[in-house]
Design an enzyme around this catalytic site. Structure first.
Site, short mmCIF file in Angstrom:
data_model
loop_
_atom_site.label_atom_id
_atom_site.label_comp_id
_atom_site.label_asym_id
_atom_site.label_seq_id
_atom_site.Cartn_x
_atom_site.Cartn_y
_atom_site.Cartn_z
N TRP A 1 0.87 -1.09 -0.09
CA TRP A 1 0.05 0.13 -0.06
C TRP A 1 0.80 1.30 -0.04
O TRP A 1 1.76 1.39 0.95
CB TRP A 1 -0.88 -0.11 1.27
N GLY A 2 0.83 1.97 -1.16
CA GLY A 2 1.66 3.05 -1.27
C GLY A 2 1.01 4.20 -0.67
O GLY A 2 0.27 5.24 -1.00
N SER A 3 1.33 4.30 0.86
CA SER A 3 0.26 5.18 1.90
C SER A 3 0.82 6.58 1.61
O SER A 3 1.95 6.81 1.99
CB SER A 3 0.41 4.67 3.08
N PHE B 1 -0.67 8.93 4.07
CA PHE B 1 -0.26 9.02 5.25
C PHE B 1 1.23 8.75 5.91
O PHE B 1 1.99 9.61 6.47
CB PHE B 1 -1.19 8.16 6.28
N ASP C 1 -0.82 14.75 6.71
CA ASP C 1 -1.37 14.18 5.33
C ASP C 1 -2.48 14.87 4.80
O ASP C 1 -3.46 14.60 5.17
CB ASP C 1 -1.88 12.57 5.95
N ASP D 1 -2.13 5.00 -3.14
CA ASP D 1 -2.86 5.98 -2.69
C ASP D 1 -2.92 7.36 -3.25
O ASP D 1 -2.01 8.07 -2.97
CB ASP D 1 -2.53 5.94 -1.14
N ARG E 1 -12.82 5.17 -3.28
CA ARG E 1 -12.92 5.22 -1.65
C ARG E 1 -14.08 6.09 -1.25
O ARG E 1 -13.82 7.28 -1.74
CB ARG E 1 -11.56 5.29 -1.23
N HIS F 1 -14.29 3.11 4.13
CA HIS F 1 -13.53 3.76 5.38
C HIS F 1 -14.14 4.15 6.52
O HIS F 1 -15.23 4.83 6.30
CB HIS F 1 -12.48 5.01 4.86
C1 SPV Z 1 -3.08 6.18 4.17
O1 SPV Z 1 -2.59 5.28 4.46
O2 SPV Z 1 -2.63 7.37 3.50
C2 SPV Z 1 -4.61 6.18 4.06
C3 SPV Z 1 -5.22 5.16 5.18
O3 SPV Z 1 -5.15 6.49 2.96
S1 SPV Z 1 -5.54 6.32 6.10
O4 SPV Z 1 -4.56 6.83 6.66
O5 SPV Z 1 -6.45 5.62 7.08
O6 SPV Z 1 -6.81 7.23 5.49
MG MG Z 2 -4.20 8.35 2.33
#
Ligand code: SPV
Ligand code: MG
Length: 274
Positions: free
Chosen positions: A24-26, A28, A38, A65, A139, A170
């Site tokens: 997962w290329g997050s 956050f 973020d 992401d 999402r 989410h």
């Molecule tokens: C991220 O990991 O950047 C996400 C998930 O989008 S969250 O932080 O829960 O929104």
């Molecule tokens: Mg995110």
């Protein structure tokens, strides 16, 4: 399928090594690794660069992401091919206004765009992909925004109709009830995606038993593990007056050299350095 978050190629390599199916290329994690919120503070090119570097390092599929898609449907049209070229296998795009605020913060700014506007962004993402197998995951942040289950279902169905390959729903509730209720009520055909950060008590077997969830994303566990480990070791070194106590408990320098891909470089040396 289970995806682990990453914020650089090393964390992605460790996630792949641990057996996660995807990375997962997050956003956050990337933001946290730059010590900024973020909230679209970093530029899209910084995120793209992270995706390119991760995809070049691991074989596991990379799920990017892309927050809200960095603007409107036009921006999405230009961004999706760049993510594909960077080696991503999928993008996740959320239905909030740009600039976004992070989802899990209490009392964050959570404003949703109109359903039709977001359908246009999904259509733009699907229309811009070059590989038909590239996944566009829509999402909805309806539960995060406090808009309720009915709004979340309406949006999710509209996004499916616009061509989304999966729906990420989410929630920031500490109990999984809100998510379980949504999953039970989901009448759509496409699989759901969950990010159980706020409700960690929901285990993989429980999620699998629901039958409608195709992907679980562990959204921030790489950066949280890194922060916890660094804080602990740094504090112990200050307390002990040196590294003599902590050293034996840390990964060895040899381990880090192996993670850097040393074996590959030595092979190149053997072949080409004459
Ligand atoms: C991220 O990991 O950047 C996400 C998930 O989008 S969250 O932080 O829960 O929104
Ligand atoms: Mg995110």
């Amino acid at each position: 399928m289970h995806a682990m978050s990453a914020h650089n190629p090393l964390s992605a390599r460790l996630a792949a090594e641990a057996g996660f199916d995807a990375i997962w290329g997050s956003g956050f994690e990337l933001s946290a690794s730059h010590a900024v919120p973020d909230a679209n503070i970093l530029s899209p090119s910084q995120h793209l660069e992270m995706m390119r570097a991760i995809a070049a390092t691991v074989d596991a599929p990379v799920i990017a992401d892309i927050d809200t898609g960095f603007g409107n449907a036009i921006n999405v049209s230009y961004m999706v091919p760049q993510y594909e070229a960077a080696g991503a296998s999928a993008v996740v795009m959320e239905d909030k206004t740009f600039p976004k605020d992070t989802s899990l913060r209490a009392a964050g700014r959570q404003e949703l765009v109109r359903i039709e506007e977001f359908q246009g962004k999904i259509e733009a993402a699907c229309g811009a992909r070059r590989d038909v197998d590239f996944c566009v995951i829509a999402r909805t942040e309806a539960l995060i925004a406090g808009a309720g289950e009915q709004e979340a279902l309406t949006r999710a169905l509209a996004y499916e109709a616009a061509g989304a390959d999966a729906i990420l729903i989410h929630s920031k509730q500490s109990s999984p009830d809100e998510i379980l209720s949504f999953v039970a009520a989901w009448p759509g055909r496409v699989p759901l995606v969950l990010v159980p950060t706020a409700y960690p008590q929901l285990r993989e077997a429980d999620i699998q038993a629901l039958g409608k969830v195709g992907l679980v994303i562990y959204g921030n566990h790489a950066i949280r593990a890194a922060v916890g480990a660094m804080r602990d070791v740094f504090a112990r070194i200050r307390r002990d007056g040196g590294i003599h106590e902590v050293d034996a408990g840390l990964p060895t320098v040899k381990e880090i050299i192996a993670l850097q891909g040393d074996a590959h470089m030595r092979e190149l040396e053997r072949r080409y350095l004459k």
